[in-house]
Design a protein around this motif. Structure first.
Motif, PDB file in Angstrom:
ATOM      1  N   ASN A  57       0.826  -1.209   0.000  1.00 21.95           N
ATOM      2  CA  ASN A  57       0.000   0.000   0.000  1.00 21.95           C
ATOM      3  C   ASN A  57       0.861   1.259   0.000  1.00 21.95           C
ATOM      4  OD1 ASN A  57      -2.349  -1.507   0.019  1.00 21.95           O
ATOM      5  ND2 ASN A  57      -2.543  -1.459   2.251  1.00 21.95           N
ATOM      6  N   LEU A  58       1.980   1.213   0.707  1.00 26.79           N
ATOM      7  CA  LEU A  58       2.897   2.349   0.728  1.00 26.79           C
ATOM      8  C   LEU A  58       3.457   2.606  -0.668  1.00 26.79           C
ATOM      9  CD1 LEU A  58       4.025   4.285   2.917  1.00 26.79           C
ATOM     10  CD2 LEU A  58       6.038   2.797   3.029  1.00 26.79           C
ATOM     11  N   VAL A  59       3.777   1.540  -1.373  1.00 25.91           N
ATOM     12  CA  VAL A  59       4.296   1.669  -2.738  1.00 25.91           C
ATOM     13  C   VAL A  59       3.225   2.218  -3.675  1.00 25.91           C
ATOM     14  CG1 VAL A  59       5.059   0.312  -4.736  1.00 25.91           C
ATOM     15  CG2 VAL A  59       6.119  -0.048  -2.500  1.00 25.91           C
ATOM     16  N   GLN A  60       1.985   1.818  -3.481  1.00 32.34           N
ATOM     17  CA  GLN A  60       0.913   2.358  -4.323  1.00 32.34           C
ATOM     18  C   GLN A  60       0.772   3.863  -4.143  1.00 32.34           C
ATOM     19  OE1 GLN A  60      -0.694   0.757  -6.761  1.00 32.34           O
ATOM     20  NE2 GLN A  60       0.695  -0.912  -6.233  1.00 32.34           N
ATOM     21  N   GLY A  61       0.984   4.345  -2.930  1.00 29.61           N
ATOM     22  CA  GLY A  61       0.988   5.784  -2.713  1.00 29.61           C
ATOM     23  C   GLY A  61       2.126   6.461  -3.447  1.00 29.61           C
ATOM     24  N   LEU A  62       3.281   5.788  -3.514  1.00 25.35           N
ATOM     25  CA  LEU A  62       4.408   6.318  -4.286  1.00 25.35           C
ATOM     26  C   LEU A  62       4.052   6.426  -5.757  1.00 25.35           C
ATOM     27  CD1 LEU A  62       7.407   7.099  -4.655  1.00 25.35           C
ATOM     28  CD2 LEU A  62       7.922   4.646  -4.750  1.00 25.35           C
ATOM     29  N   ASN A  63       3.322   5.449  -6.269  1.00 25.79           N
ATOM     30  CA  ASN A  63       2.949   5.476  -7.688  1.00 25.79           C
ATOM     31  C   ASN A  63       2.073   6.671  -8.039  1.00 25.79           C
ATOM     32  OD1 ASN A  63       4.372   3.163  -8.435  1.00 25.79           O
ATOM     33  ND2 ASN A  63       2.678   1.790  -7.906  1.00 25.79           N
ATOM     34  N   VAL A  64       1.276   7.126  -7.080  1.00 26.54           N
ATOM     35  CA  VAL A  64       0.471   8.331  -7.320  1.00 26.54           C
ATOM     36  C   VAL A  64       1.380   9.521  -7.597  1.00 26.54           C
ATOM     37  CG1 VAL A  64      -1.174   9.943  -6.296  1.00 26.54           C
ATOM     38  CG2 VAL A  64      -1.456   7.476  -5.952  1.00 26.54           C
ATOM     39  N   HIS A  65       2.463   9.639  -6.821  1.00 27.96           N
ATOM     40  CA  HIS A  65       3.408  10.737  -7.033  1.00 27.96           C
ATOM     41  C   HIS A  65       4.173  10.557  -8.342  1.00 27.96           C
ATOM     42  CE1 HIS A  65       3.034  12.869  -3.189  1.00 27.96           C
ATOM     43  NE2 HIS A  65       2.823  11.684  -2.656  1.00 27.96           N
ATOM     44  N   LEU A  66       4.552   9.321  -8.650  1.00 30.46           N
ATOM     45  CA  LEU A  66       5.260   9.072  -9.909  1.00 30.46           C
ATOM     46  C   LEU A  66       4.390   9.435 -11.104  1.00 30.46           C
ATOM     47  CD1 LEU A  66       6.970   5.640  -9.098  1.00 30.46           C
ATOM     48  CD2 LEU A  66       8.057   7.884  -9.221  1.00 30.46           C
ATOM     49  N   GLY A  67       3.082   9.306 -10.958  1.00 24.52           N
ATOM     50  CA  GLY A  67       2.166   9.638 -12.045  1.00 24.52           C
ATOM     51  C   GLY A  67       2.148  11.103 -12.402  1.00 24.52           C
ATOM     52  N   THR A  68       2.605  11.977 -11.487  1.00 22.17           N
ATOM     53  CA  THR A  68       2.607  13.411 -11.785  1.00 22.17           C
ATOM     54  C   THR A  68       3.723  13.807 -12.744  1.00 22.17           C
ATOM     55  OG1 THR A  68       3.991  13.937  -9.847  1.00 22.17           O
ATOM     56  CG2 THR A  68       1.598  13.917  -9.530  1.00 22.17           C
ATOM     57  N   LEU A  69       4.576  12.861 -13.115  1.00 22.86           N
ATOM     58  CA  LEU A  69       5.631  13.150 -14.092  1.00 22.86           C
ATOM     59  C   LEU A  69       5.048  13.655 -15.404  1.00 22.86           C
ATOM     60  CD1 LEU A  69       8.666  12.879 -15.044  1.00 22.86           C
ATOM     61  CD2 LEU A  69       8.041  10.583 -15.810  1.00 22.86           C
ATOM     62  N   ILE A  70       3.864  13.178 -15.797  1.00 20.50           N
ATOM     63  CA  ILE A  70       3.324  13.515 -17.115  1.00 20.50           C
ATOM     64  C   ILE A  70       2.403  14.732 -17.094  1.00 20.50           C
ATOM     65  CG2 ILE A  70       3.433  11.124 -17.914  1.00 20.50           C
ATOM     66  CD1 ILE A  70       0.373  11.003 -17.509  1.00 20.50           C
ATOM     67  N   GLY A  71       2.331  15.430 -15.983  1.00 23.22           N
ATOM     68  CA  GLY A  71       1.473  16.612 -15.948  1.00 23.22           C
ATOM     69  C   GLY A  71       1.964  17.702 -16.878  1.00 23.22           C
ATOM     70  N   LEU A  72       1.029  18.493 -17.406  1.00 23.61           N
ATOM     71  CA  LEU A  72       1.383  19.629 -18.249  1.00 23.61           C
ATOM     72  C   LEU A  72       1.931  20.760 -17.390  1.00 23.61           C
ATOM     73  CD1 LEU A  72      -1.571  19.869 -20.799  1.00 23.61           C
ATOM     74  CD2 LEU A  72       0.822  19.460 -21.352  1.00 23.61           C
ATOM     75  N   ASN A  73       3.053  21.333 -17.803  1.00 21.57           N
ATOM     76  CA  ASN A  73       3.650  22.468 -17.108  1.00 21.57           C
ATOM     77  C   ASN A  73       3.763  23.644 -18.061  1.00 21.57           C
ATOM     78  OD1 ASN A  73       4.585  21.362 -14.369  1.00 21.57           O
ATOM     79  ND2 ASN A  73       5.368  19.832 -15.798  1.00 21.57           N
ATOM     80  N   PRO A  74       3.363  24.841 -17.613  1.00 21.09           N
ATOM     81  CA  PRO A  74       3.391  25.995 -18.527  1.00 21.09           C
ATOM     82  C   PRO A  74       4.817  26.419 -18.862  1.00 21.09           C
ATOM     83  CG  PRO A  74       2.814  26.678 -16.303  1.00 21.09           C
ATOM     84  CD  PRO A  74       2.830  25.193 -16.295  1.00 21.09           C
ATOM     85  N   VAL A  75       5.000  26.811 -20.126  1.00 19.15           N
ATOM     86  CA  VAL A  75       6.244  27.436 -20.577  1.00 19.15           C
ATOM     87  C   VAL A  75       6.001  28.926 -20.765  1.00 19.15           C
ATOM     88  CG1 VAL A  75       8.007  27.504 -22.393  1.00 19.15           C
ATOM     89  CG2 VAL A  75       7.032  25.310 -21.675  1.00 19.15           C
ATOM     90  N   GLY A  76       4.851  29.263 -21.338  1.00 21.36           N
ATOM     91  CA  GLY A  76       4.422  30.636 -21.546  1.00 21.36           C
ATOM     92  C   GLY A  76       2.918  30.695 -21.429  1.00 21.36           C
ATOM     93  N   PRO A  77       2.313  31.838 -21.743  1.00 20.26           N
ATOM     94  CA  PRO A  77       0.857  31.968 -21.615  1.00 20.26           C
ATOM     95  C   PRO A  77       0.073  30.962 -22.458  1.00 20.26           C
ATOM     96  CG  PRO A  77       1.890  34.115 -21.914  1.00 20.26           C
ATOM     97  CD  PRO A  77       2.956  33.099 -22.164  1.00 20.26           C
TER      98      PRO A  77
END
Length: 460
Positions: free
Chosen positions: A181-201
Motif C-alpha cells: 500500500n505504501l508503494v501504491q501511494g508512491l505510484n500516485v506521485h510518480l504519475g505526476t511526471l506527465i502533468g502539463l507544465n506551462p512554458v508561456g501563456p
C-alpha cells in the motif's frame, strides 16, 4: 462511469504518447545510488506509520474460559532501512523493525518487544500512461523471539509463546500488505511526471517515458520524451530527431540525480519561443527622456535625408522580429545562442502615423549561461563580439552601417538582453514530480547535450 472515463483516458494516452513521443526530443533522468539513501532517510517515518498495524484480540485461556485479550501496538521503530538496485529488475528493500506491544492481561498488562526483519523486492516498470510504476513482487517477514520489557509481570513461557504466535500470524499477513500500500501511494506521485507544465501563456511542456527503465546495480535510468505544445499543438522539429543516449560517467560524482538534456530539446524550445512570437519586441524612444537617442534628431546627424524630412525631433521605434529560429550551439564547457532578427526602424510623423525609414538584417552572438532553480532550467545571456548589421531596405537613401553600429550598440543591445534574459529567466520545467525539487545543482555543457547533476529535496 468515472472508472470507464478514466480507462478511456488511459487508453487515449497510451495510443497518443508513443506516436507523438517518437518525434519528440529526448531527455534522460538517471537516479544514482545516493538517491536510495535519501529515500530511506525520508521514508523511515512513513514506513514506521505504515507498519503500525492493528492486532486483533487474543483468546487467553483463563480458568477454563477463553477470555478475549486486547493487544495494542504501542510503537514501531525502524533502526535500519536499506535499499539497493537489482539489475534489470528494480529495488530490494531490507527493513529491521522493533514492534512494541501491550497485552491487556488480568491482573497486570504485559509489554513485549518483537524484532522483525522485512525483505521485499520492488519491480520498476513502465505504466500504461508512460510513467514509472513500482510493484512489490516478493515480500517476506522474518521474526526473532519477543522480549518481555522490564517492569512487566512474570508470564508463563507457554503463554508467551501463544501470544507471540498470535502476533506473528497477524503481522505475517499484514506487514507485506502495508508495504504494498505504501508503494501504491508512491505510484500516485510518480504519475505526476506527465502533468502539463506551462512554458508561456499559450505553451506547455509534458514529459513521458519512451520505454521501460534501464536498471543496473548502480542506477536506474529513465528515457523520457519532452513534448512541447503551442496552442494545444505539438512542436515538431523540421528535421528528424535522433535518439538521445546519455553517456556513462558524466556530471558530478555522488549526485542523487543526473539529468541529460539533448540538443533537440534546446532546438524545440527555441522553435516554440520563435513561433509564439515571444522573442519579438518593440524598442521605443521617449522624447522627454534626456538620455534618449531613439529620435529623428540623432538619426539625422548620421543620415541627411532623415534630418531633411524631420526638421523637428520625433520618436523612433525599432521593431525587432525573429523570422528565423535562434540557434543554440553546445560545445564542451560552452553554450552559445545566435539570433538573426529583422529590425525595422520607424519614425512617428506629425499625424502620429508610422513611417518606415530603413531596415537591417542583424546577427547577434550570445554567451548562454545555464542554471537550475527548484525544478526549472533557466538561462542568462550576454553579447559576444560586435553586432553584425546588413541593410535590407532604405527609404532615406544610403545608410552607413559603420556609423550606425555605435548607436545600435547603445539603443539595441541592452533592451534586447533585458527582454531575452527576462524570458529565459522564467525557465522551462525539468522532469520532476509534485513536491520534489532539485537542490545544489551543477550544470555541465558537453558536445551536443547538457547534464545537470543535483541533489533532490522532497517537501510537502
Amino acid at each position: 462511469m468515472a472508472m470507464a472515463q478514466a480507462y478511456r483516458l488511459d487508453l487515449l494516452l497510451a495510443l497518443l504518447l508513443p506516436v507523438v513521443g517518437a518525434l519528440m526530443p529526448g531527455t534522460v533522468v538517471r537516479l544514482n545510488e545516493a538517491v536510495l539513501s535519501y529515500v530511506s532517510e525520508i521514508g523511515t517515518a512513513p514506513l514506521q506509520q505504515a507498519l503500525r498495524v492493528t492486532v486483533p484480540y487474543f483468546l487467553d485461556w483463563n480458568e477454563e474460559v477463553h477470555q478475549p485479550t486486547r493487544i495494542q501496538t504501542l510503537n514501531v521503530h525502524v533502526p535500519h532501512f536499506h535499499l539497493k538496485f537489482i539489475a534489470d529488475f528494480g529495488v530490494r528493500m531490507l527493513v529491521a523493525a522493533n514492534f512494541t506491544f501491550k497485552v491487556f492481561r488480568v491482573p497486570e498488562p504485559l509489554k513485549l518487544v518483537l524484532p522483525v526483519v522485512l525483505l521485499a523486492d520492488a519491480q520498476v516498470a513502465q505504466s500504461s500512461i508512460r510513467t514509472p510504476v513500482v510493484s512489490i513482487s516478493a515480500c517476506f517477514a522474518l521474526f526473532n523471539s519477543a522480549a518481555v520489557l522490564d517492569g512487566s509481570t512474570s508470564v508463563a513461557p507457554g503463554l508467551l509463546v501463544l501470544v507471540q504466535n498470535h502476533i506473528k500470524a497477524v503481522l505475517r499477513n499484514k506487514l507485506c500488505l502495508s508495504i504494498s500500500n505504501l508503494v501504491q501511494g508512491l505510484n500516485v506521485h510518480l504519475g505526476t511526471l506527465i502533468g502539463l507544465n506551462p512554458v508561456g501563456p499559450e505553451s506547455q511542456i509534458r514529459y513521458s517515458m519512451t520505454n521501460a527503465p534501464n536498471i543496473t546495480k548502480d542506477y536506474i535510468s529513465l528515457d523520457i520524451s519532452a513534448i512541447l505544445f503551442l496552442l494545444g499543438k505539438p512542436i515538431v522539429l523540421p528535421v528528424d530527431v535522433t535518439h538521445f543516449v546519455l553517456p556513462p560517467n558524466v556530471g558530478a560524482d555522488g549526485a542523487m540525480a543526473t539529468v541529460g538534456l539533448s540538443q533537440d530539446l534546446f532546438d524545440s524550445t527555441l522553435l516554440l519561443l520563435q513561433k509564439a512570437g515571444a522573442l519579438n519586441l518593440d524598442i521605443t524612444g521617449q522624447l522627454k527622456s534626456e538620455d534618449n537617442l531613439l529620435n529623428t534628431s540623432v538619426l539625422g546627424q548620421l543620415i541627411p535625408e532623415v534630418a531633411r524630412r524631420f526638421p523637428e525631433p520625433m520618436p523612433v521605434t525599432l521593431k525587432v522580429r525573429l523570422g528565423a529560429t535562434p540557434v543554440a550551439t553546445l560545445r564542451t564547457n560552452n553554450a552559445t545562442l545566435q539570433l538573426q532578427p529583422f529590425v525595422e526602424v520607424q519614425a512617428v510623423t506629425s499625424n502620429s502615423a508610422f513611417q518606415s525609414l530603413f531596415s537591417f538584417d542583424v546577427v547577434v552572438n550570445l554567451d548562454l549561461q545555464l542554471s537550475v532553480s527548484k525544478v526549472k532550467l533557466q538561462g542568462t545571456t550576454s553579447v559576444l563580439g560586435d553586432i553584425q548589421l546588413t541593410v535590407r531596405s532604405s527609404n532615406v537613401g544610403f545608410v552607413d552601417t559603420n556609423q550606425m553600429r555605435p548607436l545600435m550598440d547603445t539603443v539595441f543591445k541592452r533592451p534586447l538582453l533585458d527582454h531575452l534574459n527576462a524570458l529565459l529567466g522564467m525557465g522551462i520545467t525539468l522532469p520532476s514530480m509534485v513536491n520534489l525539487y532539485y537542490i545544489n545543482p551543477e550544470v555541465f555543457v558537453y558536445e551536443g547535450y547538457v547534464v545537470i547533476s543535483s541533489g533532490l529535496l522532497y517537501q510537502r
